[in-house]
Design a protein around this motif. Structure first.
Motif, PDB file in Angstrom:
ATOM      1  N   LYS A 167      38.340  30.279  26.693  1.00  0.00           N
ATOM      2  CA  LYS A 167      38.341  28.990  27.350  1.00  0.00           C
ATOM      3  C   LYS A 167      36.948  28.396  27.311  1.00  0.00           C
ATOM      4  O   LYS A 167      35.982  29.056  27.670  1.00  0.00           O
ATOM      5  N   GLN A 168      36.844  27.187  26.873  1.00  0.00           N
ATOM      6  CA  GLN A 168      35.570  26.507  26.750  1.00  0.00           C
ATOM      7  C   GLN A 168      35.493  25.374  27.770  1.00  0.00           C
ATOM      8  O   GLN A 168      36.394  24.538  27.846  1.00  0.00           O
ATOM      9  N   TYR A 169      34.410  25.361  28.550  1.00  0.00           N
ATOM     10  CA  TYR A 169      34.198  24.350  29.579  1.00  0.00           C
ATOM     11  C   TYR A 169      33.102  23.412  29.116  1.00  0.00           C
ATOM     12  O   TYR A 169      31.958  23.836  28.879  1.00  0.00           O
ATOM     13  N   ASN A 170      33.435  22.117  29.005  1.00  0.00           N
ATOM     14  CA  ASN A 170      32.491  21.103  28.548  1.00  0.00           C
ATOM     15  C   ASN A 170      32.321  20.036  29.622  1.00  0.00           C
ATOM     16  O   ASN A 170      33.259  19.724  30.377  1.00  0.00           O
ATOM     17  N   LEU A 171      31.120  19.501  29.712  1.00  0.00           N
ATOM     18  CA  LEU A 171      30.844  18.392  30.639  1.00  0.00           C
ATOM     19  C   LEU A 171      31.115  17.086  29.907  1.00  0.00           C
ATOM     20  O   LEU A 171      30.417  16.726  28.966  1.00  0.00           O
TER      21      LEU A 171
END
Length: 255
Positions: A167-171
């Motif tokens: 899972k990749q969390y991006n702003l």
């Protein structure tokens, strides 16, 4: 005076007469001279009579001719024998192509035999080392099997974990440009404030950087006096002598 009678053969008598005729004296005078010379030679230690030890060839001219012919034939035969022997020696010394090839083959075989005998102990030692290595290889595999199994299990676990999706969390600022501009401006102000604070801290720690900064910030004399009054607890804007003298010496030394 005594008298000696001596008998000579005809040949010797002819020689005596011939020698007397050459000398121009008589036979008795020649014999007296020969006897006197022999006595003087003996008394003086000189050689009076010369003895010829070489063999004499007796016979007629025909016999001498036959002996000379036989000697010539023997010389020719000896010369031919010497020529044949010389040819054999020359052939053995120079050597033909076959002789040279045989010599090369013999020399090569001898060199190979010498080399084989010289490196045979090395080959035997090498075979022993190879046998020892083969025996140690099995023991090493058995000793490292547990560690290799643990490493393989760890690699399998890493491989399995790599296959699981992450899972990749991006702003994401979104499409609102005003909100994005505010956020970026806040970040820039925070970065500038941190940079200014770091610069002021560095100026307070480094004298050669703090003096120009203080000169720029304290542009009025009243501000300088307020700093002196607050730092040294005075009201007349004068630095006490116990603080002033060391400061003056340090300033002069730093120029």
């Amino acid at each position: 005076m005594g008298q000696i009678n001596v008998n000579y053969d005809d040949r010797t008598l002819q020689g005596i007469d011939r020698l007397a005729a050459i000398k121009g004296i008589s036979r008795p005078e020649l014999l007296r001279a020969i006897a006197g010379e022999a006595i003087e030679a003996h008394d003086g230690g000189r050689l009076a009579f010369q003895v010829d030890d070489t063999p004499r060839i007796d016979g007629s001219m025909n016999a001498l001719t036959i002996q000379l012919r036989e000697a010539v034939l023997e010389m020719e035969r000896t010369q031919r024998v010497n020529q044949r022997h010389e040819k054999k020696l020359l052939d053995a010394f120079v050597g033909s192509e076959d002789v040279v090839r045989q010599a090369q083959e013999s020399l090569t075989a001898r060199i190979n035999d010498i080399n084989r005998k010289s490196y045979q102990p090395f080959l035997m030692k090498l075979a022993e080392v190879q046998a020892a290595i083969e025996g140690m290889q099995g023991r090493l595999i058995d000793a490292q099997s547990d560690k290799l199994s643990a490493i393989q299990d760890r690699l399998d676990a890493v491989h399995a974990a790599a296959k699981v999706p992450r899972k990749q969390y991006n702003l994401v600022l979104g499409d609102d440009r005003v909100l994005s501009l505010r956020f970026l401006s806040a970040c820039a102000l925070l970065t500038a404030f941190a940079a200014i604070m770091l610069f002021l801290i560095a100026a307070s720690l480094v004298p050669w950087l703090g003096v120009p900064v203080a000169n720029r910030m304290l542009t009025d004399t009243s501000h300088i006096c307020r700093v002196i009054d607050g730092r040294y607890g005075v009201t007349d804007c004068r630095i006490p002598d116990e603080y002033r003298r060391p400061s003056v010496r340090s300033a002069r030394a730093g120029r």
